[in-house]
Design a protein around this motif. Structure first.
Motif, PDB file in Angstrom:
ATOM      1  N   THR A  20     -33.194 -10.187  92.320  1.00  0.00           N
ATOM      2  CA  THR A  20     -32.726 -10.662  93.201  1.00  0.00           C
ATOM      3  C   THR A  20     -31.051 -10.328  93.421  1.00  0.00           C
ATOM      4  O   THR A  20     -30.715 -11.186  94.327  1.00  0.00           O
ATOM      5  CB  THR A  20     -33.025 -12.095  93.583  1.00  0.00           C
ATOM      6  N   THR A  29     -32.101 -13.900  98.266  1.00  0.00           N
ATOM      7  CA  THR A  29     -33.085 -14.144  97.629  1.00  0.00           C
ATOM      8  C   THR A  29     -34.479 -13.803  98.295  1.00  0.00           C
ATOM      9  O   THR A  29     -34.855 -12.874  98.309  1.00  0.00           O
ATOM     10  CB  THR A  29     -33.259 -16.038  98.511  1.00  0.00           C
ATOM     11  N   ASP A  30     -35.890 -14.876  98.173  1.00  0.00           N
ATOM     12  CA  ASP A  30     -37.092 -14.088  98.308  1.00  0.00           C
ATOM     13  C   ASP A  30     -37.865 -15.097  98.775  1.00  0.00           C
ATOM     14  O   ASP A  30     -37.269 -16.395  99.065  1.00  0.00           O
ATOM     15  CB  ASP A  30     -37.853 -13.651  97.289  1.00  0.00           C
ATOM     16  N   ALA A 161     -39.865 -13.703 105.789  1.00  0.00           N
ATOM     17  CA  ALA A 161     -38.828 -14.682 105.200  1.00  0.00           C
ATOM     18  C   ALA A 161     -38.203 -15.580 105.414  1.00  0.00           C
ATOM     19  O   ALA A 161     -38.241 -16.878 105.810  1.00  0.00           O
ATOM     20  CB  ALA A 161     -38.492 -13.586 103.933  1.00  0.00           C
ATOM     21  N   ALA A 193     -42.344 -12.096  97.706  1.00  0.00           N
ATOM     22  CA  ALA A 193     -41.881 -11.348  97.527  1.00  0.00           C
ATOM     23  C   ALA A 193     -41.167 -10.397  98.256  1.00  0.00           C
ATOM     24  O   ALA A 193     -39.780  -9.866  98.123  1.00  0.00           O
ATOM     25  CB  ALA A 193     -42.904 -10.009  97.031  1.00  0.00           C
ATOM     26  N   GLN A 194     -40.990 -11.018  99.720  1.00  0.00           N
ATOM     27  CA  GLN A 194     -39.870 -10.169 100.497  1.00  0.00           C
ATOM     28  C   GLN A 194     -38.451 -11.116 100.214  1.00  0.00           C
ATOM     29  O   GLN A 194     -38.496 -11.880  99.814  1.00  0.00           O
ATOM     30  CB  GLN A 194     -40.400 -10.944 102.046  1.00  0.00           C
ATOM     31  N   THR A 195     -37.544  -9.767 100.109  1.00  0.00           N
ATOM     32  CA  THR A 195     -36.220 -10.875 100.359  1.00  0.00           C
ATOM     33  C   THR A 195     -35.218 -10.545 101.138  1.00  0.00           C
ATOM     34  O   THR A 195     -35.665  -9.604 102.134  1.00  0.00           O
ATOM     35  CB  THR A 195     -34.997  -9.646  98.470  1.00  0.00           C
TER      36      THR A 195
END
Ligand code: ADP
Ligand code: TPW
Length: 593
Positions: A20, A29-30, A161, A193-195
């Motif tokens: 991250t 962040t995710d 996200a 899992a997207q950041t």
């Protein structure tokens, strides 16, 4: 509460999470953390659920971030737990499940929450949209959003996200505002899992301001209702679970006491005023309903549980006929009035606001209902209470519902703060009428649908939310729907005392196979089953009770020790009628009222 940014910084340290931090060291962040932070930002500290792909890591990270994660053995029970937590606290309860089968297992609870007006949010992980929409056979593929929609008050999906904050805010508002209900929130695996940049992430979260805004009724609606009540010769108040939910306990009690109007509590409104209150007409229900001329419904619907406001129950000449009552209905839903019969004075708003205006409107010169009405109710009540006392005093061998429930009644009286869960048919009906409740929102039961399977989920949530001991009175069939959760009760060492009123089957244990073949009748279970050993298997206390004395000792010990306990209370297998008190709803019996 601080700003969204400070809250988020306090709740999850994104830099400690592997992967991250970007090369340039600007924090990221995710999706996992944004979901957790959004829930925490809104004061949600508990998740009820069951892990698996794609949400196992979410449960771990939630626990790491200080949330309570209560993990169940079946999603339906986690869902029921979330729903009743919502009823008890007015904050949507969260149920977290995996995709397709886990999601489907949670759906009964979501639909039940919507039906009962309990605020809950079912969050399910889901497969990849592109694959689901082309039906290419993804792992646990299912178009969950479409399936949940008709069963939920609202349903949302988050794909990016940066929209997690909005998604959770919308879910909270939809669940808690207006008429509360179940909300579905679909979170595809890829989302977690997207950041994104951590600061932008924080800014994207929403701390919901006033999730269930007060809604005041118009003054003229309040006046209309009061005039109608004033004109009544035989007024009656019906308190429903909406009244219990509203947490307007003091104003409701003051209104009942200052008007002097007799009242009937619906099942989950028992204890809103103590059942021993002198104005309770519960023991004279079958007299009060047909005789009343003006009925005030507070957070109760005129559905099947109230015979749709008509028919013989209400003094109508046949099962469809109006009994002549006029109705005041206090409810947050403007569409509820006239659902079954004409409502002459709808008062639309949240019950807290409605009751405060109604209370202010009665003024000091209110005339109490005519004495002959109050006396007639009091006489019926005294007669029925004496009859019940006689039945409760008997001590047959084997025990029957009455002799077992006489014990439960004493235990609840001695422990009024204990939460009380109840399901079954006869086990429900007898318990409801025999066991008095003394405090609001303590009685948690099968609700509007009469659904079996709420038992252990409700018990777990009640213990977790209230910290008080829980007593669950279960039919032996009812218990079977969620019985495996005794492991959950033991795992979290919850102070739950389950009492199974065991009569060897659904309704009772004496039916015979009409075809004469080797199979037992569909309602019959294994005779003399030792349910208490289930609790012992996981380290709790199991008791086999065949007398009221043994039952009393076991329940007292369970409450004193707060140890998970299951009492197998063996009752006469011939005790009980088919479907309990609603035998008349069986198609062969025909509709009688
Ligand atoms: P019961 O089964 O106890 O008769 P119901 O579930 O049929 O109760 O009715 C509950 C009613 O209460 C619903 O019509 C719902 O719209 C209403 N209600 C729920 N919460 C509130 C609230 N805070 N204010 C006003 N009405 C409410
Ligand atoms: C999800 C139908 C109503 S009550 C009941 C069933 C199966 C069980 C009655 O037997 P129990 O109680 O619990 O042993 P008792 O005291 O009468 O002996 N499936 C669901 N919900 C419902 N309501 C049913 C079936 C039903």
């Amino acid at each position: 509460m601080g700003t969204a940014e400070s809250q988020v910084a306090a709740t999850s340290d994104v830099q400690q999470h592997p992967g991250t931090t970007t090369a340039a060291s600007s924090p990221v962040t995710d999706g996992f953390h944004l979901v957790i932070d959004a829930l925490k930002l809104n004061g949600i500290d508990t998740i009820f659920g069951l892990p698996g792909i794609p949400i196992t890591d979410l449960t771990r990270m939630a626990q790491a971030a200080g949330m309570r994660v209560i993990s169940f053995r079946h999603e339906q029970n986690a869902g029921h737990a979330a729903a009743i937590a919502g009823f008890m606290t007015q904050k949507p309860g969260i149920c977290l499940t995996v995709s397709a089968p886990g999601f489907l297992n949670g759906l009964v609870a979501l639909a039940n929450a919507t039906t009962n007006c309990f605020p809950m949010i079912l969050i399910s992980g889901s497969s990849e949209r592109e694959i689901v929409d082309l039906q290419q056979g993804d792992y646990e593929e299912m178009d969950q959003l479409a399936i949940a929609k008709p069963l939920a008050k609202a349903a949302f999906r988050v794909l990016h996200a940066e929209d997690i904050g909005v998604g959770i805010a919308r879910a909270i508002r939809a669940a808690a505002s207006g008429r509360p209900g179940g909300v579905y929130l679909d979170l595809p695996a890829k989302l977690f899992a997207q950041t994104m940049d951590a600061h932008a992430g924080r800014r994207s979260l929403i701390e919901v301001v006033d999730p269930a805004p007060r809604q005041f009724p118009a003054q003229d609606a309040v006046q209309r209702a009061l005039e109608l009540l004033k004109s009544a010769k035989r007024p009656l108040i019906l308190l429903g679970k909406g009244a219990a939910y509203a947490q307007a306990d003091a104003d409701i009690r003051a209104f009942v006491e200052r008007t002097g109007i007799p009242y009937l509590p619906m099942s989950m409104a028992k204890g809103l005023l103590p059942d021993t209150h002198e104005q309770s007409a519960a023991a004279a229900r079958s007299y009060a309903l047909p005789e009343a001329d003006v009925v005030m419904l507070i957070g109760a619907r005129l559905n099947w549980l109230l015979s749709h406001g008509k028919g013989k129950t209400w003094g109508g000449k046949d099962h469809k006929a109006w009994g002549g009552q006029k109705f005041v209905q206090v409810d947050i839903s403007p569409q509820e009035a006239d659902s079954n019969v004409r409502v002459d004075a709808p008062v639309v708003g949240d019950i807290g606001s409605c009751m405060s205006l109604l209370l202010a409107g009665i003024g000091p010169n209110w005339t109490r209902p005519p004495a002959d009405w109050l006396t007639a109710i009091a006489e019926r009540k005294a007669k029925n209470i004496a009859k019940m006392a006689e039945a409760l005093a008997k001590d047959p061998t084997p025990m029957n519902f009455h002799s077992a429930l006489a014990v439960v009644r004493d235990i609840v009286k001695a422990n009024p703060d204990a939460c009380f869960v109840n399901e079954g048919a006869n086990a429900l009906d007898f318990t409801r009428s025999i066991v008095d409740m003394y405090r609001p929102r303590k009685r948690l039961d099968v609700g509007t649908w009469g659904v079996m399977g709420i038992g252990m989920g409700f018990s777990v949530a009640a213990a977790v939310v209230s910290g008080q001991p829980v007593i669950a009175i279960e039919g032996d069939s009812a218990f079977g729907f969620s019985g495996m959760e005794v492991e959950t009760i033991c795992r979290y060492n919850l102070p739950v005392c389950v009492v199974i009123l065991n009569n060897n089957g659904v309704y009772r244990g004496t039916d015979v196979n009409p075809g004469g073949g080797p199979d037992v009748a569909p309602t019959v279970f294994v005779k003399n089953a030792r349910y208490e050993k289930l609790m012992e298997a996981f380290g709790g206390a199991g008791v086999h009770a065949t007398t009221p004395g043994e039952l009393r000792k076991a329940m007292e010990e369970a409450i004193r020790s707060r140890r998970p306990t299951l009492v197998n209370a063996v009752i006469d297998e011939a005790a009980g009628t088919e479907s309990g008190r609603i035998t008349n709803l069986n198609p062969k019996s025909g509709k009688k009222s």
